[in-house]
Design a protein around this motif. Sequence first.
Motif, PDB file in Angstrom:
ATOM      1  N   ALA A   2       0.841  -1.199   0.000  1.00 25.49           N
ATOM      2  CA  ALA A   2       0.000   0.000   0.000  1.00 25.49           C
ATOM      3  C   ALA A   2       0.878   1.251   0.000  1.00 25.49           C
ATOM      4  O   ALA A   2       1.958   1.282   0.607  1.00 25.49           O
ATOM      5  N   ALA A   3       0.416   2.264  -0.709  1.00 19.37           N
ATOM      6  CA  ALA A   3       1.143   3.539  -0.744  1.00 19.37           C
ATOM      7  C   ALA A   3       1.090   4.198   0.627  1.00 19.37           C
ATOM      8  O   ALA A   3       0.109   4.061   1.358  1.00 19.37           O
ATOM      9  N   SER A   4       2.173   4.909   0.963  1.00 22.99           N
ATOM     10  CA  SER A   4       2.239   5.588   2.260  1.00 22.99           C
ATOM     11  C   SER A   4       2.281   7.092   2.044  1.00 22.99           C
ATOM     12  O   SER A   4       2.429   7.591   0.918  1.00 22.99           O
ATOM     13  N   LEU A   5       2.191   7.837   3.154  1.00 25.43           N
ATOM     14  CA  LEU A   5       2.286   9.292   3.071  1.00 25.43           C
ATOM     15  C   LEU A   5       3.647   9.709   2.511  1.00 25.43           C
ATOM     16  O   LEU A   5       3.746  10.675   1.744  1.00 25.43           O
ATOM     17  N   THR A  18       2.739  18.173   5.001  1.00 28.51           N
ATOM     18  CA  THR A  18       1.881  18.819   4.002  1.00 28.51           C
ATOM     19  C   THR A  18       0.917  17.808   3.397  1.00 28.51           C
ATOM     20  O   THR A  18      -0.276  18.104   3.191  1.00 28.51           O
ATOM     21  N   VAL A  19       1.404  16.599   3.121  1.00 34.34           N
ATOM     22  CA  VAL A  19       0.535  15.551   2.571  1.00 34.34           C
ATOM     23  C   VAL A  19      -0.574  15.210   3.565  1.00 34.34           C
ATOM     24  O   VAL A  19      -1.751  15.100   3.201  1.00 34.34           O
ATOM     25  N   SER A  20      -0.214  15.055   4.824  1.00 37.38           N
ATOM     26  CA  SER A  20      -1.204  14.735   5.854  1.00 37.38           C
ATOM     27  C   SER A  20      -2.251  15.828   5.954  1.00 37.38           C
ATOM     28  O   SER A  20      -3.452  15.559   6.087  1.00 37.38           O
ATOM     29  N   GLY A  21      -1.799  17.085   5.865  1.00 36.48           N
ATOM     30  CA  GLY A  21      -2.741  18.208   5.924  1.00 36.48           C
ATOM     31  C   GLY A  21      -3.704  18.202   4.756  1.00 36.48           C
ATOM     32  O   GLY A  21      -4.892  18.490   4.906  1.00 36.48           O
ATOM     33  N   LEU A  23      -4.677  15.577   2.956  1.00 36.10           N
ATOM     34  CA  LEU A  23      -5.562  14.404   2.936  1.00 36.10           C
ATOM     35  C   LEU A  23      -6.418  14.261   4.186  1.00 36.10           C
ATOM     36  O   LEU A  23      -7.514  13.716   4.133  1.00 36.10           O
ATOM     37  N   HIS A  24      -5.914  14.762   5.329  1.00 37.29           N
ATOM     38  CA  HIS A  24      -6.600  14.521   6.599  1.00 37.29           C
ATOM     39  C   HIS A  24      -7.013  15.797   7.316  1.00 37.29           C
ATOM     40  O   HIS A  24      -7.432  15.729   8.471  1.00 37.29           O
ATOM     41  N   GLY A  25      -6.887  16.929   6.669  1.00 40.47           N
ATOM     42  CA  GLY A  25      -7.331  18.171   7.298  1.00 40.47           C
ATOM     43  C   GLY A  25      -6.414  18.650   8.394  1.00 40.47           C
ATOM     44  O   GLY A  25      -6.871  19.224   9.387  1.00 40.47           O
ATOM     45  N   GLY A  26      -5.125  18.436   8.262  1.00 44.07           N
ATOM     46  CA  GLY A  26      -4.166  18.898   9.261  1.00 44.07           C
ATOM     47  C   GLY A  26      -3.962  20.406   9.212  1.00 44.07           C
ATOM     48  O   GLY A  26      -4.615  21.126   8.475  1.00 44.07           O
ATOM     49  N   SER A  27      -2.998  20.887   9.989  1.00 44.39           N
ATOM     50  CA  SER A  27      -2.797  22.334  10.128  1.00 44.39           C
ATOM     51  C   SER A  27      -1.835  22.920   9.093  1.00 44.39           C
ATOM     52  O   SER A  27      -1.636  24.130   9.045  1.00 44.39           O
ATOM     53  N   ALA A  28      -1.212  22.084   8.257  1.00 49.97           N
ATOM     54  CA  ALA A  28      -0.235  22.585   7.283  1.00 49.97           C
ATOM     55  C   ALA A  28      -0.906  23.535   6.284  1.00 49.97           C
ATOM     56  O   ALA A  28      -1.979  23.243   5.771  1.00 49.97           O
ATOM     57  N   ARG A  29      -0.239  24.658   6.031  1.00 42.24           N
ATOM     58  CA  ARG A  29      -0.779  25.632   5.079  1.00 42.24           C
ATOM     59  C   ARG A  29      -0.283  25.305   3.672  1.00 42.24           C
ATOM     60  O   ARG A  29       0.876  24.958   3.476  1.00 42.24           O
ATOM     61  N   MET A  30      -1.163  25.469   2.689  1.00 45.33           N
ATOM     62  CA  MET A  30      -0.797  25.179   1.294  1.00 45.33           C
ATOM     63  C   MET A  30      -1.823  25.820   0.388  1.00 45.33           C
ATOM     64  O   MET A  30      -2.933  26.170   0.804  1.00 45.33           O
ATOM     65  N   SER A  31      -1.465  25.956  -0.866  1.00 45.22           N
ATOM     66  CA  SER A  31      -2.406  26.484  -1.853  1.00 45.22           C
ATOM     67  C   SER A  31      -3.389  25.395  -2.254  1.00 45.22           C
ATOM     68  O   SER A  31      -3.127  24.195  -2.076  1.00 45.22           O
ATOM     69  N   GLU A  32      -4.504  25.819  -2.819  1.00 48.80           N
ATOM     70  CA  GLU A  32      -5.487  24.847  -3.298  1.00 48.80           C
ATOM     71  C   GLU A  32      -4.910  24.001  -4.433  1.00 48.80           C
ATOM     72  O   GLU A  32      -5.255  22.836  -4.593  1.00 48.80           O
ATOM     73  N   GLU A  33      -4.021  24.599  -5.205  1.00 49.95           N
ATOM     74  CA  GLU A  33      -3.382  23.861  -6.296  1.00 49.95           C
ATOM     75  C   GLU A  33      -2.547  22.712  -5.738  1.00 49.95           C
ATOM     76  O   GLU A  33      -2.596  21.580  -6.242  1.00 49.95           O
ATOM     77  N   THR A  34      -1.762  22.990  -4.675  1.00 49.41           N
ATOM     78  CA  THR A  34      -0.955  21.951  -4.043  1.00 49.41           C
ATOM     79  C   THR A  34      -1.843  20.865  -3.438  1.00 49.41           C
ATOM     80  O   THR A  34      -1.577  19.662  -3.583  1.00 49.41           O
ATOM     81  N   LEU A  51      -6.520   4.022   9.269  1.00 49.59           N
ATOM     82  CA  LEU A  51      -7.288   4.582  10.373  1.00 49.59           C
ATOM     83  C   LEU A  51      -6.685   4.219  11.726  1.00 49.59           C
ATOM     84  O   LEU A  51      -6.726   5.015  12.662  1.00 49.59           O
ATOM     85  N   ALA A  52      -6.150   3.008  11.837  1.00 47.76           N
ATOM     86  CA  ALA A  52      -5.564   2.603  13.114  1.00 47.76           C
ATOM     87  C   ALA A  52      -4.378   3.486  13.479  1.00 47.76           C
ATOM     88  O   ALA A  52      -4.253   3.974  14.604  1.00 47.76           O
ATOM     89  N   ALA A  53      -3.498   3.710  12.498  1.00 46.03           N
ATOM     90  CA  ALA A  53      -2.325   4.557  12.751  1.00 46.03           C
ATOM     91  C   ALA A  53      -2.749   5.991  13.046  1.00 46.03           C
ATOM     92  O   ALA A  53      -2.207   6.645  13.937  1.00 46.03           O
ATOM     93  N   ARG A  54      -3.760   6.449  12.309  1.00 49.21           N
ATOM     94  CA  ARG A  54      -4.244   7.812  12.532  1.00 49.21           C
ATOM     95  C   ARG A  54      -4.844   7.943  13.927  1.00 49.21           C
ATOM     96  O   ARG A  54      -4.651   8.940  14.613  1.00 49.21           O
TER      97      ARG A  54
END
Length: 332
Positions: A2-5, A18-21, A23-34, A51-54
Motif C-alpha cells: 500500500a502507498a504511504s504518506l 503537508t501531505v497529511s494536511g 488528505l486529513h485536514g491537518g494544520s499545514a498551510r498550502m495552496s489549493e493547487e498543491t 485509520l488505526a495509525a491515525r
Amino acid sequence: MAASLSDIAERAGVSIKTVSGALHGGSARMSEETRSRIKQIAEELGYVTNLAARGVRQGWLPLIGVVADELITSPFATEIIRGLDGAARTAEMAVFAMNLNGTRDVASVLEEVRRFRPRAIAYAAMYHKTVALPEALVGNVGIMINCSEANGRVTSLVPDEESAAFEITRHLLAAGRRRIAFINLPGLLAGELRERGFRKALHEAGFAPTGVVPAVRRPIYSDRAPSLVGTHIDGLMNASERPDAILCGNDRVAMEVYSALRRVGARIPDDVAVGSFDNQVEIATRLDPPLTTMALPHRAMGRLAAEILLGEETVPPQTRRLPFQLISRSSI
C-alpha cells in the motif's frame, strides 16, 4: 504494498506534514493547487488512510459512536441514524451503533463503544423520554438524541411535542372542526406533552375537548397492548354530541380509527376528520384517504447532533426542541 504518506510526499516534492494536511485536514498551510495535486497523486497511487495509525496519532478514529436505546428496533426512528450519518460523511466521518436493550446496561454498552476510540459519542432513544445517566458516564456522552438527560448535564435534542399538537389542532380548527376528540398514548412523555398542546389550542379558540381517552388498556402505551380504539369510537359516535374530528396519538392508532369509523358508517373526512403524529409513510400514504400527520424531526435531529458533536465550540448543556412538519393529506 500500500502507498504511504512518504510515497506521496516524495512524488509531490513536499513534506509528509503537508501531505497529511491535504488528505486529513491537518494544520499545514498550502495552496489549493498543491492540495489538489496531492489528492490526485494519492488517488493515482491507490492510497488508503490507515485509520488505526491515525487513531494512535490523534487519540481518536474518525467515527461517531451511538448508544442506540432500542433505536434500531424502530422502523422510522432510524431516520436519526440516517441524518447523523449524512452529516458525518460530509466531515469524512463514519457512524456505528451499539444496541442497548433490557438485557444490557448503559455502562457496558458505552464501554463497548469507547473501545473503538470514536471522535464523539451520542445517546439516541427509540422514543422521546428522559434518561438518567450514571454520574460517571455523563462526560462520555456528547449529546442526547430524542431524549433528555434527567439532570440537564448533557445537551439534548428532542421533538417539540407540545407545539406539534398545538399546530395540528389549529389546523383542524381552521378546517372548521369544532368537536375534537383525542385518542392519546398513555404513560408516555410524548402523549403528555401532546395533550398539553391539544388542550392549549382548543382553549385559546374557546372550545373544550370532546374527549381525551387512552389508546390502549395498559397504563403505558405499546402497540402490542390490548387496544381500546374500537370501544372509544363506538362510545364517541353514539354520544349526543359526536366528534367531527379525531386526533390520534400516532399513525398506528389512526389506522385503527379508520377501521372503527368505517364499521359505524362514518366517512373520512366528510363526517369525521382524522389527524395524527409521526408520519410513518408506509401507513400514512396507504390509508384511504391518505392521512394528515405531523412528521417527527428525526433526520433533522441526527444532522444537528453531528454538527454539534463535530463543532469546534463548546457550549453549556441545553435542551433544544426541534419542530415537527405538518404533512397535509386528504383526511382533514
